[in-house]
Design a protein around this motif. Sequence first.
Motif, PDB file in Angstrom:
ATOM      1  N   VAL A   1     -17.459   3.298 -11.656  1.00 46.19           N
ATOM      2  CA  VAL A   1     -17.456   3.317 -10.192  1.00 46.19           C
ATOM      3  C   VAL A   1     -16.291   2.479  -9.673  1.00 46.19           C
ATOM      4  O   VAL A   1     -16.042   1.375 -10.166  1.00 46.19           O
ATOM      5  N   LEU A   2     -15.580   3.001  -8.687  1.00 55.56           N
ATOM      6  CA  LEU A   2     -14.354   2.371  -8.191  1.00 55.56           C
ATOM      7  C   LEU A   2     -14.584   1.634  -6.869  1.00 55.56           C
ATOM      8  O   LEU A   2     -15.477   1.991  -6.097  1.00 55.56           O
ATOM      9  N   ASN A   3     -13.740   0.637  -6.629  1.00 52.82           N
ATOM     10  CA  ASN A   3     -13.693  -0.006  -5.314  1.00 52.82           C
ATOM     11  C   ASN A   3     -12.312   0.139  -4.686  1.00 52.82           C
ATOM     12  O   ASN A   3     -12.020  -0.463  -3.660  1.00 52.82           O
ATOM     13  N   SER A   4     -11.459   0.942  -5.297  1.00 54.45           N
ATOM     14  CA  SER A   4     -10.100   1.125  -4.797  1.00 54.45           C
ATOM     15  C   SER A   4     -10.063   2.168  -3.682  1.00 54.45           C
ATOM     16  O   SER A   4     -10.971   2.986  -3.535  1.00 54.45           O
ATOM     17  N   ALA A   5      -9.001   2.134  -2.887  1.00 52.97           N
ATOM     18  CA  ALA A   5      -8.807   3.067  -1.780  1.00 52.97           C
ATOM     19  C   ALA A   5      -7.329   3.439  -1.709  1.00 52.97           C
ATOM     20  O   ALA A   5      -6.461   2.660  -2.122  1.00 52.97           O
ATOM     21  N   GLU A   6      -7.048   4.632  -1.183  1.00 49.30           N
ATOM     22  CA  GLU A   6      -5.667   5.126  -1.121  1.00 49.30           C
ATOM     23  C   GLU A   6      -5.435   5.896   0.170  1.00 49.30           C
ATOM     24  O   GLU A   6      -6.376   6.388   0.793  1.00 49.30           O
ATOM     25  N   LYS A   7      -4.171   5.978   0.540  1.00 51.26           N
ATOM     26  CA  LYS A   7      -3.755   6.727   1.731  1.00 51.26           C
ATOM     27  C   LYS A   7      -2.686   7.728   1.321  1.00 51.26           C
ATOM     28  O   LYS A   7      -1.758   7.385   0.580  1.00 51.26           O
ATOM     29  N   TYR A   8      -2.819   8.974   1.799  1.00 49.56           N
ATOM     30  CA  TYR A   8      -1.853  10.022   1.448  1.00 49.56           C
ATOM     31  C   TYR A   8      -0.873  10.255   2.592  1.00 49.56           C
ATOM     32  O   TYR A   8      -1.275  10.413   3.741  1.00 49.56           O
ATOM     33  N   HIS A   9       0.422  10.266   2.250  1.00 49.05           N
ATOM     34  CA  HIS A   9       1.497  10.544   3.198  1.00 49.05           C
ATOM     35  C   HIS A   9       2.049  11.942   2.923  1.00 49.05           C
ATOM     36  O   HIS A   9       2.689  12.157   1.890  1.00 49.05           O
ATOM     37  N   PRO A  10       1.829  12.916   3.811  1.00 51.30           N
ATOM     38  CA  PRO A  10       2.305  14.272   3.555  1.00 51.30           C
ATOM     39  C   PRO A  10       3.824  14.401   3.563  1.00 51.30           C
ATOM     40  O   PRO A  10       4.380  15.249   2.864  1.00 51.30           O
ATOM     41  N   GLU A  11       4.520  13.576   4.338  1.00 52.12           N
ATOM     42  CA  GLU A  11       5.972  13.679   4.383  1.00 52.12           C
ATOM     43  C   GLU A  11       6.599  13.272   3.056  1.00 52.12           C
ATOM     44  O   GLU A  11       7.498  13.932   2.540  1.00 52.12           O
ATOM     45  N   SER A  12       6.130  12.166   2.487  1.00 47.37           N
ATOM     46  CA  SER A  12       6.669  11.702   1.198  1.00 47.37           C
ATOM     47  C   SER A  12       5.911  12.290   0.014  1.00 47.37           C
ATOM     48  O   SER A  12       6.307  12.107  -1.128  1.00 47.37           O
ATOM     49  N   LYS A  13       4.812  13.004   0.300  1.00 45.24           N
ATOM     50  CA  LYS A  13       3.974  13.609  -0.743  1.00 45.24           C
ATOM     51  C   LYS A  13       3.567  12.562  -1.772  1.00 45.24           C
ATOM     52  O   LYS A  13       3.733  12.740  -2.981  1.00 45.24           O
ATOM     53  N   SER A  14       3.018  11.460  -1.295  1.00 46.12           N
ATOM     54  CA  SER A  14       2.664  10.365  -2.195  1.00 46.12           C
ATOM     55  C   SER A  14       1.405   9.658  -1.706  1.00 46.12           C
ATOM     56  O   SER A  14       1.063   9.696  -0.523  1.00 46.12           O
ATOM     57  N   TRP A  15       0.718   9.014  -2.656  1.00 40.28           N
ATOM     58  CA  TRP A  15      -0.438   8.177  -2.369  1.00 40.28           C
ATOM     59  C   TRP A  15      -0.018   6.725  -2.429  1.00 40.28           C
ATOM     60  O   TRP A  15       0.744   6.330  -3.312  1.00 40.28           O
ATOM     61  N   VAL A  16      -0.490   5.928  -1.497  1.00 40.59           N
ATOM     62  CA  VAL A  16      -0.191   4.496  -1.510  1.00 40.59           C
ATOM     63  C   VAL A  16      -1.514   3.740  -1.562  1.00 40.59           C
ATOM     64  O   VAL A  16      -2.511   4.172  -0.971  1.00 40.59           O
ATOM     65  N   PRO A  17      -1.558   2.616  -2.280  1.00 39.90           N
ATOM     66  CA  PRO A  17      -2.818   1.873  -2.395  1.00 39.90           C
ATOM     67  C   PRO A  17      -3.174   1.147  -1.108  1.00 39.90           C
ATOM     68  O   PRO A  17      -2.303   0.687  -0.374  1.00 39.90           O
ATOM     69  N   LEU A  18      -4.455   1.040  -0.842  1.00 41.56           N
ATOM     70  CA  LEU A  18      -4.993   0.252   0.258  1.00 41.56           C
ATOM     71  C   LEU A  18      -5.771  -0.921  -0.340  1.00 41.56           C
ATOM     72  O   LEU A  18      -6.113  -0.906  -1.525  1.00 41.56           O
ATOM     73  N   PRO A  19      -6.040  -1.947   0.456  1.00 39.30           N
ATOM     74  CA  PRO A  19      -6.842  -3.070  -0.064  1.00 39.30           C
ATOM     75  C   PRO A  19      -8.183  -2.575  -0.609  1.00 39.30           C
ATOM     76  O   PRO A  19      -8.787  -1.642  -0.077  1.00 39.30           O
ATOM     77  N   ARG A  20      -8.634  -3.189  -1.669  1.00 40.13           N
ATOM     78  CA  ARG A  20      -9.873  -2.777  -2.308  1.00 40.13           C
ATOM     79  C   ARG A  20     -11.095  -3.190  -1.485  1.00 40.13           C
ATOM     80  O   ARG A  20     -11.072  -4.188  -0.781  1.00 40.13           O
ATOM     81  N   MET A  21     -12.147  -2.414  -1.611  1.00 42.09           N
ATOM     82  CA  MET A  21     -13.414  -2.780  -0.993  1.00 42.09           C
ATOM     83  C   MET A  21     -14.032  -3.950  -1.757  1.00 42.09           C
ATOM     84  O   MET A  21     -13.711  -4.194  -2.927  1.00 42.09           O
ATOM     85  N   LYS A  22     -14.911  -4.666  -1.109  1.00 48.60           N
ATOM     86  CA  LYS A  22     -15.547  -5.806  -1.759  1.00 48.60           C
ATOM     87  C   LYS A  22     -16.500  -5.363  -2.864  1.00 48.60           C
ATOM     88  O   LYS A  22     -16.751  -6.091  -3.810  1.00 48.60           O
ATOM     89  N   GLU A  23     -17.054  -4.148  -2.719  1.00 45.76           N
ATOM     90  CA  GLU A  23     -18.014  -3.646  -3.693  1.00 45.76           C
ATOM     91  C   GLU A  23     -17.601  -2.269  -4.184  1.00 45.76           C
ATOM     92  O   GLU A  23     -16.998  -1.488  -3.455  1.00 45.76           O
ATOM     93  N   ARG A  24     -17.926  -1.991  -5.433  1.00 46.97           N
ATOM     94  CA  ARG A  24     -17.705  -0.655  -5.974  1.00 46.97           C
ATOM     95  C   ARG A  24     -18.773   0.282  -5.405  1.00 46.97           C
ATOM     96  O   ARG A  24     -19.914  -0.119  -5.213  1.00 46.97           O
ATOM     97  N   ARG A  25     -18.377   1.537  -5.131  1.00 42.97           N
ATOM     98  CA  ARG A  25     -19.364   2.464  -4.581  1.00 42.97           C
ATOM     99  C   ARG A  25     -19.004   3.904  -4.894  1.00 42.97           C
ATOM    100  O   ARG A  25     -17.835   4.269  -5.015  1.00 42.97           O
ATOM    101  N   LYS A  26     -20.029   4.706  -5.014  1.00 41.15           N
ATOM    102  CA  LYS A  26     -19.896   6.152  -5.225  1.00 41.15           C
ATOM    103  C   LYS A  26     -20.876   6.868  -4.296  1.00 41.15           C
ATOM    104  O   LYS A  26     -21.717   6.231  -3.641  1.00 41.15           O
ATOM    105  N   LEU A  27     -20.746   8.190  -4.219  1.00 45.49           N
ATOM    106  CA  LEU A  27     -21.656   9.001  -3.405  1.00 45.49           C
ATOM    107  C   LEU A  27     -21.751   8.481  -1.970  1.00 45.49           C
ATOM    108  O   LEU A  27     -22.817   8.508  -1.349  1.00 45.49           O
ATOM    109  N   CYS A  28     -20.638   7.991  -1.463  1.00 48.62           N
ATOM    110  CA  CYS A  28     -20.624   7.423  -0.116  1.00 48.62           C
ATOM    111  C   CYS A  28     -20.106   8.434   0.897  1.00 48.62           C
ATOM    112  O   CYS A  28     -19.360   9.342   0.558  1.00 48.62           O
TER     113      CYS A  28
END
Length: 220
Positions: A158-185
Amino acid sequence: MPLLSYELELLSLARIPLSECWRVCSLNKRFLDLFKKGELFKIRRELKVIELSVFMLAMGEMNWWVFDRQFTSHRRLPIVPADWSFIFGDKESLCTGTQLIVSGNEIEVPAIWRYKLATNRWYNGPSMIDPRCLFASATCGDFAFVAGGIGIGSQKGVLNSAEKYHPESKSWVPLPRMKERRKLCSRIYMDSKFCVLGGQNENRDALKCRKYFMRIKTFG
Protein backbone atom coordinates in the motif's frame (compact mmCIF):
# COMPACT_ATOMS: atom_id res chain seq x y z
CA MET A 1 -19.71 38.12 -49.43
CA PRO A 2 -16.31 39.13 -47.95
CA LEU A 3 -14.05 36.42 -46.53
CA LEU A 4 -13.64 36.13 -42.77
CA SER A 5 -10.37 37.29 -41.30
CA TYR A 6 -8.02 34.58 -40.03
CA GLU A 7 -8.57 35.58 -36.39
CA LEU A 8 -12.36 35.60 -36.73
CA GLU A 9 -12.18 32.27 -38.50
CA LEU A 10 -10.30 30.74 -35.59
CA LEU A 11 -12.71 32.18 -33.03
CA SER A 12 -15.64 30.70 -34.94
CA LEU A 13 -14.01 27.28 -35.25
CA ALA A 14 -13.16 27.21 -31.56
CA ARG A 15 -16.85 27.48 -30.68
CA ILE A 16 -17.92 24.50 -32.78
CA PRO A 17 -18.96 21.50 -30.59
CA LEU A 18 -16.26 18.84 -30.39
CA SER A 19 -18.67 16.25 -31.75
CA GLU A 20 -18.87 18.27 -34.98
CA CYS A 21 -15.21 19.24 -35.29
CA TRP A 22 -14.20 16.27 -37.42
CA ARG A 23 -16.89 17.05 -39.97
CA VAL A 24 -15.71 20.64 -40.30
CA CYS A 25 -12.03 19.68 -40.39
CA SER A 26 -12.68 17.25 -43.23
CA LEU A 27 -13.60 20.24 -45.40
CA ASN A 28 -10.25 21.99 -45.15
CA LYS A 29 -6.70 20.69 -44.60
CA ARG A 30 -5.70 23.84 -42.71
CA PHE A 31 -8.59 23.35 -40.28
CA LEU A 32 -7.51 19.74 -39.78
CA ASP A 33 -3.91 20.79 -39.05
CA LEU A 34 -5.11 23.33 -36.48
CA PHE A 35 -7.19 20.66 -34.79
CA LYS A 36 -4.44 18.02 -34.73
CA LYS A 37 -1.82 20.46 -33.44
CA GLY A 38 -4.12 21.43 -30.59
CA GLU A 39 -4.35 25.10 -31.59
CA LEU A 40 -8.14 25.11 -31.44
CA PHE A 41 -8.07 23.63 -27.95
CA LYS A 42 -5.72 26.39 -26.80
CA ILE A 43 -8.11 29.02 -28.15
CA ARG A 44 -11.04 27.26 -26.44
CA ARG A 45 -9.17 27.46 -23.11
CA GLU A 46 -8.46 31.16 -23.63
CA LEU A 47 -12.14 31.77 -24.41
CA LYS A 48 -13.10 29.59 -21.42
CA VAL A 49 -15.22 27.36 -23.64
CA ILE A 50 -16.19 24.38 -21.48
CA GLU A 51 -17.63 21.28 -23.10
CA LEU A 52 -17.88 18.05 -21.15
CA SER A 53 -17.46 14.62 -22.71
CA VAL A 54 -18.05 11.13 -21.34
CA PHE A 55 -15.65 8.27 -22.13
CA MET A 56 -17.04 4.79 -21.70
CA LEU A 57 -15.84 1.20 -22.15
CA ALA A 58 -18.53 -1.49 -21.97
CA MET A 59 -17.68 -4.87 -20.48
CA GLY A 60 -16.51 -7.30 -23.15
CA GLU A 61 -15.84 -4.59 -25.76
CA MET A 62 -12.44 -3.57 -27.11
CA ASN A 63 -13.34 -0.04 -28.23
CA TRP A 64 -13.88 2.96 -25.98
CA TRP A 65 -16.67 5.37 -26.89
CA VAL A 66 -16.88 9.13 -26.36
CA PHE A 67 -20.27 10.83 -25.86
CA ASP A 68 -21.29 14.42 -25.50
CA ARG A 69 -22.81 15.50 -22.20
CA GLN A 70 -26.40 15.07 -23.43
CA PHE A 71 -25.60 11.68 -25.03
CA THR A 72 -26.99 12.98 -28.33
CA SER A 73 -23.85 12.17 -30.29
CA HIS A 74 -21.10 9.60 -29.91
CA ARG A 75 -17.99 8.31 -31.62
CA ARG A 76 -16.09 5.04 -31.36
CA LEU A 77 -12.41 5.37 -30.53
CA PRO A 78 -9.65 3.26 -32.10
CA ILE A 79 -8.74 0.05 -30.29
CA VAL A 80 -5.92 0.49 -27.78
CA PRO A 81 -2.78 -1.03 -29.42
CA ALA A 82 -1.92 -2.95 -26.25
CA ASP A 83 -1.63 -6.69 -25.61
CA TRP A 84 -4.56 -8.92 -24.65
CA SER A 85 -3.71 -8.73 -20.95
CA PHE A 86 -4.23 -4.95 -20.92
CA ILE A 87 -7.31 -4.95 -23.15
CA PHE A 88 -9.22 -7.63 -21.24
CA GLY A 89 -7.79 -7.04 -17.75
CA ASP A 90 -8.79 -4.64 -15.00
CA LYS A 91 -8.16 -0.98 -15.81
CA GLU A 92 -8.50 2.41 -14.17
CA SER A 93 -9.03 5.63 -16.09
CA LEU A 94 -8.97 9.39 -15.65
CA CYS A 95 -9.18 12.42 -17.92
CA THR A 96 -6.87 15.39 -18.16
CA GLY A 97 -7.71 18.23 -20.51
CA THR A 98 -8.55 16.58 -23.84
CA GLN A 99 -6.76 13.33 -23.04
CA LEU A 100 -7.97 10.03 -21.62
CA ILE A 101 -5.44 8.10 -19.50
CA VAL A 102 -5.98 4.37 -18.96
CA SER A 103 -3.84 2.45 -16.45
CA GLY A 104 -3.55 -1.32 -16.36
CA ASN A 105 -1.21 -4.29 -16.77
CA GLU A 106 0.34 -5.79 -19.86
CA ILE A 107 1.78 -9.30 -19.76
CA GLU A 108 5.13 -8.34 -18.26
CA VAL A 109 4.85 -4.77 -16.99
CA PRO A 110 2.38 -2.14 -15.75
CA ALA A 111 1.26 0.09 -18.60
CA ILE A 112 -0.45 3.39 -19.31
CA TRP A 113 -2.09 4.21 -22.61
CA ARG A 114 -3.12 7.77 -23.40
CA TYR A 115 -5.79 8.79 -25.93
CA LYS A 116 -5.45 12.24 -27.46
CA LEU A 117 -8.68 13.73 -28.75
CA ALA A 118 -6.94 16.08 -31.20
CA THR A 119 -5.20 13.28 -33.12
CA ASN A 120 -7.72 10.49 -32.44
CA ARG A 121 -4.82 8.20 -31.53
CA TRP A 122 -3.50 6.19 -28.59
CA TYR A 123 0.02 6.71 -27.23
CA ASN A 124 1.98 4.53 -24.84
CA GLY A 125 2.98 6.10 -21.52
CA PRO A 126 4.25 7.93 -19.70
CA SER A 127 4.36 5.57 -16.73
CA MET A 128 3.68 6.84 -13.23
CA ILE A 129 6.66 7.29 -10.95
CA ASP A 130 5.10 4.61 -8.74
CA PRO A 131 2.84 2.41 -10.92
CA ARG A 132 -0.26 1.56 -8.93
CA CYS A 133 -3.80 0.23 -8.89
CA LEU A 134 -6.81 0.86 -6.62
CA PHE A 135 -5.70 4.49 -6.27
CA ALA A 136 -7.52 7.79 -5.81
CA SER A 137 -7.55 10.10 -8.82
CA ALA A 138 -9.00 13.50 -9.68
CA THR A 139 -8.75 16.07 -12.44
CA CYS A 140 -8.60 19.86 -12.47
CA GLY A 141 -8.46 21.44 -15.92
CA ASP A 142 -5.45 20.07 -17.75
CA PHE A 143 -3.91 18.40 -14.70
CA ALA A 144 -4.54 14.99 -13.16
CA PHE A 145 -3.73 13.81 -9.65
CA VAL A 146 -3.30 10.31 -8.21
CA ALA A 147 -2.61 9.20 -4.64
CA GLY A 148 -2.31 5.99 -2.66
CA GLY A 149 -3.28 2.60 -4.02
CA ILE A 150 -1.34 -0.65 -4.25
CA GLY A 151 2.06 -0.63 -5.92
CA ILE A 152 2.40 -2.87 -8.98
CA GLY A 153 5.98 -2.02 -9.88
CA SER A 154 9.10 -2.00 -7.74
CA GLN A 155 7.11 -0.37 -4.92
CA LYS A 156 4.97 -3.20 -3.58
CA GLY A 157 2.29 -2.88 -0.92
CA VAL A 158 0.00 0.00 0.00
CA LEU A 159 1.36 3.41 -1.03
CA ASN A 160 1.31 6.85 0.54
CA SER A 161 2.83 8.59 -2.48
CA ALA A 162 1.02 11.04 -4.78
CA GLU A 163 1.71 12.37 -8.28
CA LYS A 164 0.56 15.08 -10.67
CA TYR A 165 0.37 14.66 -14.45
CA HIS A 166 1.33 17.49 -16.82
CA PRO A 167 -0.16 16.94 -20.31
CA GLU A 168 2.07 19.53 -21.97
CA SER A 169 5.32 17.90 -20.82
CA LYS A 170 3.72 14.42 -20.80
CA SER A 171 5.27 13.68 -17.42
CA TRP A 172 4.39 12.80 -13.83
CA VAL A 173 5.85 14.83 -10.99
CA PRO A 174 5.90 13.73 -7.33
CA LEU A 175 3.74 15.42 -4.72
CA PRO A 176 4.32 15.38 -0.94
CA ARG A 177 3.46 12.02 0.57
CA MET A 178 0.37 11.44 2.67
CA LYS A 179 0.88 10.80 6.36
CA GLU A 180 -0.70 7.35 6.04
CA ARG A 181 -0.64 4.65 3.41
CA ARG A 182 -4.05 3.99 1.88
CA LYS A 183 -5.83 2.00 -0.80
CA LEU A 184 -9.42 1.73 -2.06
CA CYS A 185 -9.86 5.43 -1.35
CA SER A 186 -12.17 7.90 -3.02
CA ARG A 187 -11.31 11.43 -4.12
CA ILE A 188 -12.54 14.82 -5.23
CA TYR A 189 -10.95 18.07 -6.41
CA MET A 190 -12.70 21.05 -4.83
CA ASP A 191 -11.76 24.59 -3.83
CA SER A 192 -8.17 24.16 -5.10
CA LYS A 193 -7.76 21.04 -2.96
CA PHE A 194 -7.17 17.46 -4.00
CA CYS A 195 -9.12 15.55 -1.34
CA VAL A 196 -8.45 11.87 -0.69
CA LEU A 197 -11.36 10.32 1.16
CA GLY A 198 -11.47 7.23 3.35
CA GLY A 199 -9.89 3.99 2.22
CA GLN A 200 -7.88 1.37 4.09
CA ASN A 201 -4.30 1.21 5.31
CA GLU A 202 -1.94 -1.77 5.02
CA ASN A 203 -3.72 -3.40 7.98
CA ARG A 204 -7.15 -2.92 6.36
CA ASP A 205 -8.13 -0.38 8.99
CA ALA A 206 -10.65 2.25 7.82
CA LEU A 207 -9.09 5.71 7.48
CA LYS A 208 -10.45 9.23 7.78
CA CYS A 209 -10.46 11.92 5.09
CA ARG A 210 -7.19 13.57 4.13
CA LYS A 211 -6.82 16.67 1.95
CA TYR A 212 -4.05 17.72 -0.34
CA PHE A 213 -3.78 21.50 -0.15
CA MET A 214 -2.41 22.93 -3.39
CA ARG A 215 -1.17 26.17 -1.84
CA ILE A 216 0.98 24.72 0.96
CA LYS A 217 1.63 21.39 -0.75
CA THR A 218 1.13 19.08 2.18
CA PHE A 219 -1.29 16.39 3.22
CA GLY A 220 -3.15 17.08 6.46
